[in-house]
Design a protein around this motif. Structure first.
Motif, PDB file in Angstrom:
ATOM      1  N   SER A 103       0.812  -1.219   0.000  1.00 25.04           N
ATOM      2  CA  SER A 103       0.000   0.000   0.000  1.00 25.04           C
ATOM      3  C   SER A 103       0.842   1.264   0.000  1.00 25.04           C
ATOM      4  N   GLY A 104       2.151   1.117  -0.010  1.00 22.23           N
ATOM      5  CA  GLY A 104       3.025   2.255  -0.258  1.00 22.23           C
ATOM      6  C   GLY A 104       2.850   2.844  -1.644  1.00 22.23           C
ATOM      7  N   HIS A 105       2.050   2.174  -2.496  1.00 16.73           N
ATOM      8  CA  HIS A 105       1.743   2.753  -3.810  1.00 16.73           C
ATOM      9  C   HIS A 105       1.114   4.131  -3.672  1.00 16.73           C
ATOM     10  N   TYR A 106       0.436   4.374  -2.545  1.00 20.48           N
ATOM     11  CA  TYR A 106      -0.231   5.660  -2.364  1.00 20.48           C
ATOM     12  C   TYR A 106       0.550   6.593  -1.437  1.00 20.48           C
ATOM     13  N   SER A 107       1.794   6.259  -1.167  1.00 21.93           N
ATOM     14  CA  SER A 107       2.629   7.134  -0.342  1.00 21.93           C
ATOM     15  C   SER A 107       2.945   8.424  -1.086  1.00 21.93           C
ATOM     16  N   LYS A 108       3.251   9.445  -0.331  1.00 23.89           N
ATOM     17  CA  LYS A 108       3.637  10.720  -0.945  1.00 23.89           C
ATOM     18  C   LYS A 108       4.867  10.561  -1.827  1.00 23.89           C
ATOM     19  N   ILE A 109       5.832   9.767  -1.373  1.00 20.07           N
ATOM     20  CA  ILE A 109       7.077   9.673  -2.129  1.00 20.07           C
ATOM     21  C   ILE A 109       6.851   8.960  -3.461  1.00 20.07           C
ATOM     22  N   PHE A 110       6.026   7.905  -3.485  1.00 23.33           N
ATOM     23  CA  PHE A 110       5.794   7.217  -4.750  1.00 23.33           C
ATOM     24  C   PHE A 110       5.009   8.104  -5.704  1.00 23.33           C
ATOM     25  N   ARG A 111       3.991   8.793  -5.196  1.00 20.17           N
ATOM     26  CA  ARG A 111       3.234   9.697  -6.063  1.00 20.17           C
ATOM     27  C   ARG A 111       4.115  10.828  -6.588  1.00 20.17           C
ATOM     28  N   ALA A 112       5.023  11.321  -5.731  1.00 15.06           N
ATOM     29  CA  ALA A 112       5.907  12.401  -6.173  1.00 15.06           C
ATOM     30  C   ALA A 112       6.828  11.940  -7.287  1.00 15.06           C
ATOM     31  N   LEU A 113       7.317  10.724  -7.198  1.00 14.65           N
ATOM     32  CA  LEU A 113       8.229  10.212  -8.210  1.00 14.65           C
ATOM     33  C   LEU A 113       7.511   9.772  -9.481  1.00 14.65           C
ATOM     34  N   MET A 114       6.268   9.316  -9.350  1.00 23.19           N
ATOM     35  CA  MET A 114       5.515   8.852 -10.515  1.00 23.19           C
ATOM     36  C   MET A 114       4.795   9.997 -11.219  1.00 23.19           C
ATOM     37  N   GLY A 115       4.351  11.005 -10.462  1.00 22.58           N
ATOM     38  CA  GLY A 115       3.617  12.112 -11.060  1.00 22.58           C
ATOM     39  C   GLY A 115       2.199  11.756 -11.466  1.00 22.58           C
ATOM     40  N   THR A 116       1.639  10.705 -10.871  1.00 26.21           N
ATOM     41  CA  THR A 116       0.294  10.238 -11.192  1.00 26.21           C
ATOM     42  C   THR A 116      -0.449   9.933  -9.897  1.00 26.21           C
ATOM     43  N   THR A 117      -1.708   9.495 -10.014  1.00 29.28           N
ATOM     44  CA  THR A 117      -2.512   9.217  -8.820  1.00 29.28           C
ATOM     45  C   THR A 117      -2.043   7.979  -8.074  1.00 29.28           C
ATOM     46  N   CYS A 118      -1.496   6.999  -8.795  1.00 30.49           N
ATOM     47  CA  CYS A 118      -1.074   5.716  -8.214  1.00 30.49           C
ATOM     48  C   CYS A 118      -2.239   4.975  -7.547  1.00 30.49           C
ATOM     49  N   SER A 119      -3.464   5.277  -7.969  1.00 29.63           N
ATOM     50  CA  SER A 119      -4.643   4.621  -7.414  1.00 29.63           C
ATOM     51  C   SER A 119      -4.851   3.263  -8.073  1.00 29.63           C
ATOM     52  N   LEU A 120      -5.665   2.430  -7.435  1.00 26.10           N
ATOM     53  CA  LEU A 120      -5.926   1.083  -7.934  1.00 26.10           C
ATOM     54  C   LEU A 120      -7.255   0.586  -7.378  1.00 26.10           C
ATOM     55  N   ASN A 121      -7.696  -0.569  -7.858  1.00 24.32           N
ATOM     56  CA  ASN A 121      -8.859  -1.243  -7.295  1.00 24.32           C
ATOM     57  C   ASN A 121      -8.391  -2.277  -6.277  1.00 24.32           C
ATOM     58  N   TRP A 122      -9.175  -2.460  -5.218  1.00 24.11           N
ATOM     59  CA  TRP A 122      -8.772  -3.432  -4.205  1.00 24.11           C
ATOM     60  C   TRP A 122      -9.998  -3.951  -3.457  1.00 24.11           C
ATOM     61  N   ARG A 123      -9.829  -5.084  -2.880  1.00 24.07           N
ATOM     62  CA  ARG A 123     -10.773  -5.649  -1.926  1.00 24.07           C
ATOM     63  C   ARG A 123     -10.032  -6.686  -1.107  1.00 24.07           C
ATOM     64  N   ASP A 124     -10.534  -7.006   0.046  1.00 21.83           N
ATOM     65  CA  ASP A 124      -9.830  -7.932   0.931  1.00 21.83           C
ATOM     66  C   ASP A 124     -10.728  -9.125   1.230  1.00 21.83           C
ATOM     67  N   ALA A 125     -10.465 -10.220   0.525  1.00 20.14           N
ATOM     68  CA  ALA A 125     -11.228 -11.450   0.728  1.00 20.14           C
ATOM     69  C   ALA A 125     -10.305 -12.634   1.032  1.00 20.14           C
ATOM     70  N   GLY A 126      -9.040 -12.358   1.333  1.00 15.56           N
ATOM     71  CA  GLY A 126      -8.099 -13.428   1.654  1.00 15.56           C
ATOM     72  C   GLY A 126      -7.902 -14.419   0.529  1.00 15.56           C
ATOM     73  N   GLU A 127      -7.824 -13.915  -0.690  1.00 13.43           N
ATOM     74  CA  GLU A 127      -7.730 -14.792  -1.853  1.00 13.43           C
ATOM     75  C   GLU A 127      -6.288 -15.201  -2.156  1.00 13.43           C
ATOM     76  N   ARG A 128      -6.166 -16.277  -2.917  1.00 12.10           N
ATOM     77  CA  ARG A 128      -4.845 -16.714  -3.365  1.00 12.10           C
ATOM     78  C   ARG A 128      -4.328 -15.767  -4.440  1.00 12.10           C
ATOM     79  N   GLU A 129      -3.047 -15.439  -4.336  1.00 14.56           N
ATOM     80  CA  GLU A 129      -2.380 -14.624  -5.352  1.00 14.56           C
ATOM     81  C   GLU A 129      -1.292 -15.454  -6.016  1.00 14.56           C
ATOM     82  N   LEU A 130      -1.273 -15.429  -7.339  1.00 18.91           N
ATOM     83  CA  LEU A 130      -0.198 -16.037  -8.114  1.00 18.91           C
ATOM     84  C   LEU A 130       0.609 -14.907  -8.744  1.00 18.91           C
TER      85      LEU A 130
END
Length: 241
Positions: A103-130
Motif C-alpha cells: 500500500s506504499g503505492h499511495y505514499s507521498k514519495i511514490f506519487r511524487a516520483l511517478m507524477g500520477t494518482t497511483c490509485s488502484l482497485n482493491w478488496r480484501d477477501a483473503g484470496e490466493r495470489e499467483l
C-alpha cells in the motif's frame, strides 16, 4: 562495502491491532529487515526506521548513510512531512535505490516520483495470489518460482494509475479474477525504483521465503553501483499535493 539498507515503515497497525502484532511481533519493518539479513548476510547492513522517529528516521544524515530505502505505509501517508518526502526524492534522483511495497503505492514519495494518482482497485477477501514472472531474465526475478504462490492476500486490481513501467517484472492474478502489475521498475534521475505489491498487514506475506527472495534481489538491483551522488538540478522543485 556492504549495501546500506534502511527499512522504513509507518508502524501504525502493530501497536494498535493484536492480530497484526502477533503476525509481526517485531513490526512489518522488522520482518522485512530480518528477511534481507537472512538472504543477503554480510552483503548488507540493515537498519530500521518508523514514522514516530525524529524526522521519521530519515534525516539528512540517516539518508546519507542509505544506499537503498524500502518503504511500507498504509494508514499514515499524509502524516509524513513534506520536507522529508522532498529529502527522500532528492536522494533518489541522486542515485539512492527505493523499494515501495504494497500500500506504499499511495505514499507521498511514490506519487511524487511517478507524477500520477497511483490509485488502484482493491478488496480484501483473503484470496490466493499467483505472482507470474514476465521478465525471466531480470535480476529481480532470479530464482523466483513461476508462479510465486501466496496463499492468502489482499486483492489488488487494474487499472493501476502509474506510468508505464520501464521494466515490468511481475504480474499477479487472483482467485477472484483480478490481474495486477505487481512488480514494476522505474528509473528516476540516477536512482532505481521498484514497486512490489504483495505484503498486506493482515497476512504473513513478509515471512514467505520467496517474497523475501524478491526483496533481496530488488535490493541488489536498486543499489547504486557508484554510490549516491549529488541530486539533479531539478531535484529541489517544490512538491504540490
Amino acid at each position: 562495502m556492504p549495501i546500506r539498507v534502511t527499512v522504513w515503515s509507518e508502524n501504525y497497525h502493530e501497536p494498535r491491532e493484536p492480530d497484526v502484532r502477533r503476525r509481526y511481533p517485531d513490526g512489518i519493518h522488522g520482518a522485512i529487515a530480518a528477511g534481507l539479513a537472512e538472504r543477503l548476510g554480510e552483503r548488507v547492513r540493515v537498519r530500521t526506521a518508523v514514522l514516530a522517529d525524529p524526522e521519521h528516521g530519515l534525516s539528512d544524515k540517516e539518508l546519507a548513510d542509505t544506499d537503498v530505502l524500502t518503504w511500507w505505509g498504509h494508514m499514515s501517508h499524509e502524516d509524513v512531512a513534506d520536507e522529508v518526502v522532498a529529502r527522500v526524492r532528492r536522494r533518489v534522483l541522486g542515485g539512492m535505490g527505493l523499494l515501495v511495497l504494497h500500500s506504499g503505492h499511495y505514499s507521498k514519495i511514490f506519487r511524487a516520483l511517478m507524477g500520477t494518482t497511483c490509485s488502484l482497485n482493491w478488496r480484501d477477501a483473503g484470496e490466493r495470489e499467483l505472482v507470474w514472472t514476465v521478465a525471466p531474465g531480470h535480476p529481480i526475478a532470479a530464482g523466483v518460482p513461476h508462479p510465486l504462490i501466496i496463499g492468502e492476500q489482499e486483492t489488488y486490481g487494474e487499472p493501476f494509475g502509474i506510468p508505464q513501467p520501464d521494466e515490468l517484472v511481475f504480474i499477479s492474478s487472483f482467485s477472484g479474477g483480478e490481474v495486477f502489475r505487481s512488480g514494476c521498475c522505474y528509473r528516476r534521475g540516477k536512482g532505481s525504483v521498484f514497486y512490489f505489491s504483495p505484503g498486506d498487514q493482515n497476512y504473513p506475506v513478509y515471512h514467505n521465503p520467496e517474497v523475501r527472495r524478491v526483496l533481496a534481489n530488488a535490493v541488489l538491483w536498486a543499489a547504486p553501483a557508484g554510490g549516491v551522488g549529488e541530486p539533479l538540478d531539478n531535484a529541489h522543485t517544490p512538491i504540490r499535493w
